[in-house]
Motif scaffolding. Structure first.
Motif, PDB file in Angstrom:
ATOM      1  N   THR A  31       0.752  -1.129  -0.096  1.00 25.65           N
ATOM      2  CA  THR A  31      -0.657  -0.124  -0.286  1.00 25.65           C
ATOM      3  C   THR A  31       0.457   1.568   0.374  1.00 25.65           C
ATOM      4  N   ILE A  32       0.553   2.474  -0.294  1.00 27.64           N
ATOM      5  CA  ILE A  32       1.263   3.290  -0.544  1.00 27.64           C
ATOM      6  C   ILE A  32       0.293   4.812  -0.888  1.00 27.64           C
ATOM      7  N   ASN A  33       0.172   5.985  -0.569  1.00 27.50           N
ATOM      8  CA  ASN A  33      -0.361   6.603  -1.155  1.00 27.50           C
ATOM      9  C   ASN A  33      -0.151   8.131  -1.969  1.00 27.50           C
ATOM     10  N   LYS A  34      -0.114   7.757  -2.892  1.00 26.96           N
ATOM     11  CA  LYS A  34       0.742   9.402  -3.539  1.00 26.96           C
ATOM     12  C   LYS A  34      -0.566  10.072  -4.406  1.00 26.96           C
ATOM     13  N   ASN A  35      -0.703  10.961  -4.651  1.00 24.81           N
ATOM     14  CA  ASN A  35      -1.858  12.193  -5.722  1.00 24.81           C
ATOM     15  C   ASN A  35      -1.712  12.789  -6.132  1.00 24.81           C
ATOM     16  N   LYS A  36      -2.468  13.047  -7.395  1.00 24.47           N
ATOM     17  CA  LYS A  36      -2.649  13.519  -8.723  1.00 24.47           C
ATOM     18  C   LYS A  36      -0.571  13.527  -9.599  1.00 24.47           C
ATOM     19  N   ILE A  37      -0.206  12.215  -9.320  1.00 23.37           N
ATOM     20  CA  ILE A  37       1.138  11.476  -9.542  1.00 23.37           C
ATOM     21  C   ILE A  37       0.882  11.929 -11.696  1.00 23.37           C
ATOM     22  N   SER A  38       2.143  12.603 -11.976  1.00 23.03           N
ATOM     23  CA  SER A  38       1.775  12.867 -13.271  1.00 23.03           C
ATOM     24  C   SER A  38       3.267  12.175 -13.923  1.00 23.03           C
ATOM     25  N   LYS A  39       3.944  11.497 -13.324  1.00 23.33           N
ATOM     26  CA  LYS A  39       5.365  11.234 -14.227  1.00 23.33           C
ATOM     27  C   LYS A  39       6.053   9.843 -12.631  1.00 23.33           C
ATOM     28  N   ILE A  40       6.884   8.751 -13.682  1.00 24.81           N
ATOM     29  CA  ILE A  40       7.610   7.921 -12.236  1.00 24.81           C
ATOM     30  C   ILE A  40       8.430   7.668 -12.500  1.00 24.81           C
ATOM     31  N   SER A  41       9.712   7.682 -11.516  1.00 20.23           N
ATOM     32  CA  SER A  41      10.894   7.155 -12.495  1.00 20.23           C
ATOM     33  C   SER A  41      11.531   5.980 -11.199  1.00 20.23           C
ATOM     34  N   PHE A  42      12.652   5.873 -11.884  1.00 26.25           N
ATOM     35  CA  PHE A  42      13.232   5.100 -11.288  1.00 26.25           C
ATOM     36  C   PHE A  42      14.450   5.098 -11.243  1.00 26.25           C
ATOM     37  N   GLN A  43      15.737   5.138 -10.226  1.00 26.69           N
ATOM     38  CA  GLN A  43      16.532   4.803 -10.168  1.00 26.69           C
ATOM     39  C   GLN A  43      17.582   4.693  -8.527  1.00 26.69           C
ATOM     40  N   GLN A  44      19.057   4.113  -9.068  1.00 25.47           N
ATOM     41  CA  GLN A  44      19.439   3.020  -7.550  1.00 25.47           C
ATOM     42  C   GLN A  44      20.969   4.012  -7.717  1.00 25.47           C
ATOM     43  N   GLY A  45      21.059   3.348  -6.224  1.00 22.88           N
ATOM     44  CA  GLY A  45      22.493   3.967  -5.437  1.00 22.88           C
ATOM     45  C   GLY A  45      23.637   3.646  -6.033  1.00 22.88           C
ATOM     46  N   SER A  46      24.800   4.303  -5.862  1.00 20.98           N
ATOM     47  CA  SER A  46      26.315   3.788  -6.699  1.00 20.98           C
ATOM     48  C   SER A  46      26.409   2.137  -6.378  1.00 20.98           C
ATOM     49  N   GLY A  47      27.032   1.733  -7.225  1.00 20.85           N
ATOM     50  CA  GLY A  47      26.833  -0.074  -7.076  1.00 20.85           C
ATOM     51  C   GLY A  47      26.709  -0.665  -8.820  1.00 20.85           C
ATOM     52  N   ASN A  48      26.523  -1.775  -8.730  1.00 17.19           N
ATOM     53  CA  ASN A  48      26.585  -2.405 -10.174  1.00 17.19           C
ATOM     54  C   ASN A  48      24.925  -2.296 -10.586  1.00 17.19           C
ATOM     55  N   THR A  49      24.685  -2.803 -11.852  1.00 17.03           N
ATOM     56  CA  THR A  49      23.733  -2.157 -12.759  1.00 17.03           C
ATOM     57  C   THR A  49      22.382  -3.589 -11.269  1.00 17.03           C
ATOM     58  N   LYS A  50      21.187  -3.157 -11.710  1.00 15.48           N
ATOM     59  CA  LYS A  50      20.158  -4.080 -11.493  1.00 15.48           C
ATOM     60  C   LYS A  50      19.031  -4.490 -11.994  1.00 15.48           C
ATOM     61  N   LYS A  51      18.515  -5.787 -11.784  1.00 20.93           N
ATOM     62  CA  LYS A  51      17.801  -6.584 -12.464  1.00 20.93           C
ATOM     63  C   LYS A  51      16.002  -5.779 -12.002  1.00 20.93           C
ATOM     64  N   ILE A  52      15.661  -5.211 -12.719  1.00 21.49           N
ATOM     65  CA  ILE A  52      14.427  -4.653 -12.514  1.00 21.49           C
ATOM     66  C   ILE A  52      13.512  -6.007 -13.883  1.00 21.49           C
ATOM     67  N   TYR A  53      12.352  -7.101 -12.474  1.00 21.02           N
ATOM     68  CA  TYR A  53      12.162  -7.829 -13.510  1.00 21.02           C
ATOM     69  C   TYR A  53      10.347  -7.616 -13.693  1.00 21.02           C
ATOM     70  N   GLU A  54       9.891  -7.151 -13.554  1.00 21.93           N
ATOM     71  CA  GLU A  54       8.411  -6.828 -12.914  1.00 21.93           C
ATOM     72  C   GLU A  54       7.800  -5.759 -12.514  1.00 21.93           C
ATOM     73  N   LEU A  55       6.935  -5.178 -12.711  1.00 18.94           N
ATOM     74  CA  LEU A  55       6.598  -3.698 -12.396  1.00 18.94           C
ATOM     75  C   LEU A  55       4.716  -3.540 -12.199  1.00 18.94           C
ATOM     76  N   ASP A  56       4.346  -2.746 -11.403  1.00 20.40           N
ATOM     77  CA  ASP A  56       3.145  -1.784 -11.906  1.00 20.40           C
ATOM     78  C   ASP A  56       2.479  -0.728 -10.071  1.00 20.40           C
ATOM     79  N   PHE A  57       1.598  -0.062 -11.054  1.00 24.74           N
ATOM     80  CA  PHE A  57       1.224   1.006  -9.814  1.00 24.74           C
ATOM     81  C   PHE A  57      -0.126   0.483  -9.732  1.00 24.74           C
ATOM     82  N   PHE A  58      -1.218   0.754  -9.274  1.00 22.44           N
ATOM     83  CA  PHE A  58      -2.046   0.628  -9.101  1.00 22.44           C
ATOM     84  C   PHE A  58      -3.044   2.127  -8.151  1.00 22.44           C
ATOM     85  N   GLY A  59      -4.006   1.900  -9.072  1.00 17.98           N
ATOM     86  CA  GLY A  59      -5.187   3.072  -8.368  1.00 17.98           C
ATOM     87  C   GLY A  59      -6.234   3.362  -9.868  1.00 17.98           C
TER      88      GLY A  59
END
Length: 445
Positions: free
Chosen positions: A125-153
């Motif tokens: 569960t999360i509560n974020k209102n009137k969102i127009s854009k979502i982005s992903f980044q990660q900190g220092s280190g190696n690459t990270k595998k992003i397998y699946e994602l989705d947001f609901f609302g």
């Protein structure tokens, strides 16, 4: 032996058909399912796109590089929405590493917030209102595998605007306040008070001129904010009566769009499009269930010569000019009526019929030439909007005492309880009267 082997093979095939493959997981039904995510060096650039994080297959993935200041490294995965959304939950399956993934939410006001998500693939569960854009980044280190994602609302609903309207020439001109972040507005019209309404336009601005109106008709308008399939409730209703600019009319013009219960307003009675008129006889009807009639104010040079009697919301006035110089030519306010709000609702003040006279003849104005106007009456809210009056409400207005309503914090308080735009004894007296009526506020309980 061959028959046994064939049976086992068939049974294995049957299980394969009914047991879902481990590579497939239920990420469907969300706001980004099946959509392409952008890949770039930041959330405004696009070097390529990927379907791998929304293909509902946990065996496919996108390798997200560690965050970098270099514009040559595509370390951002992002997506924007056609219409702002309210996000209530998410599901993300990603490689678990010591370098955390950050999810950024950018709303319609340009404000960005971020958090470190759970990447186990479970619904959170999360509560974020009137969102127009979502982005992903990660900190220092190696690459990270992003397998699946989705947001609901759902698509966001924006606040309801406040509407005003008036006839300008042969068009009904409407205007309303700007609702911050609202993508568009829907203008609706009816020929019956309260609707049903038909949408006549969808606009991105805060004005609209309806030139499809017909002479002799009164139109009722509301406006809503729209965002894709999401829509706010209707605004206040305004009426516009369309009259022939050359035909004499008796107009009702209320000076406010909205008041609180107990607040006073003025309704001007205006004679228009006439020549050398020196006497008027007319009737006014008002919603006696919603309004209290306070009295009338005469205009210098125009005197009421009968004794108006309030008969269940109906008033009659007979007025004459006081001198040749007060003959009416063109347009003139001939009387001001005073009312206060009695109950919440949409109240109407209506000119029912009118007869006018010059020094030679008298003329009856038809029903289409006698107009009406409406006003919205709101219930008074307690100062700090808790739903009941307590000593805290009195303390807040004590703090604001001597200030104007514009000098108070409207985001938290409704300090102007008396409706006169000043915070003074009238407001404090009213608050105390409401405290004494509050059954949940016994002294020293």
């Amino acid at each position: 032996m061959k028959k046994v082997f064939g049976f086992i093979f068939s049974l294995s095939l049957l299980f394969a058909l009914f047991i879902p493959a481990s590579s497939v997981s239920a990420y469907t039904g969300g706001l980004t399912n099946g959509k392409l995510w952008n890949i770039g060096s930041d959330s405004n650039s696009v070097s390529s796109t990927t379907p791998l994080v929304t293909d509902n297959d946990e065996l496919t993935y996108y390798s997200l590089p560690a965050s970098s200041q270099s514009q040559s490294i595509n370390d951002t995965l992002w997506i924007s929405f056609d219409h702002p959304v309210d996000i209530t939950s998410y599901k993300i399956k990603a490689e678990s590493t010591t370098s955390p993934t950050q999810v950024y939410f950018i709303d319609v006001y340009g404000q960005a917030t971020y958090f470190t998500p759970d990447v186990s693939g479970t619904l959170k569960t999360i509560n974020k209102n009137k969102i127009s854009k979502i982005s992903f980044q990660q900190g220092s280190g190696n690459t990270k595998k992003i397998y699946e994602l989705d947001f609901f609302g759902n698509e966001s609903t924006f606040d309801t605007p406040t509407l005003t309207g008036a006839l300008n020439g042969s068009a009904a001109e409407l205007s309303w306040n700007n609702v911050l972040g609202a993508p568009a507005y829907s203008v609706k019209r009816s020929t019956t008070p309260g609707g049903p309404y038909q949408t006549i336009a969808t606009v991105t601005g805060i004005t609209y001129a309806d030139s499809t109106v017909e002479v002799g008709q009164t139109y009722y308008y509301v406006v809503t904010t729209v965002n894709g399939t999401a829509e706010s409730v209707n605004s206040n209703e305004v009426s516009v009566s369309v009259v022939d600019p050359l035909v004499p009319t008796l107009n009702v013009v209320i000076d406010k769009e909205k008041i609180k219960v107990g607040e006073q307003f003025t309704s001007d009675i205006v004679l228009q499009n006439v020549s050398n008129i020196y006497a008027e006889d007319f009737k006014i009807n008002y919603d006696s269930n919603l309004l209290n009639y306070v009295g009338f104010e005469e205009i210098p040079g125009y005197k009421v010569y009968n004794q108006p009697t309030d008969e269940d919301g109906k008033l009659r006035f007979i007025i004459a000019s006081q001198g040749e110089q007060y003959g009416i030519n063109g347009e003139q306010v001939i009387l001001k009526l005073k009312f206060t709000g009695k109950e919440t609702g949409i109240a109407k003040v209506d000119a029912l019929e009118c007869r006018i006279a010059d020094t030679e003849s008298e003329y009856d104005l038809g029903e289409e030439s006698c107009t009406e106007d409406t006003i919205e009456i709101e219930g008074v809210k307690d100062v700090n909007r808790t739903g009941e009056y307590t000593l805290v409400d009195l303390a807040i207005d004590g703090f604001y005492y001597g200030k104007t309503a514009d000098q108070t914090d409207h985001t938290k308080h409704d300090a102007d309880q008396a409706g006169d735009t000043n915070i003074n004894d009238d407001d404090l007296v009213y608050i105390v009267s409401e405290i004494l009526k509050n059954p949940n506020y016994p002294l020293n309980a």
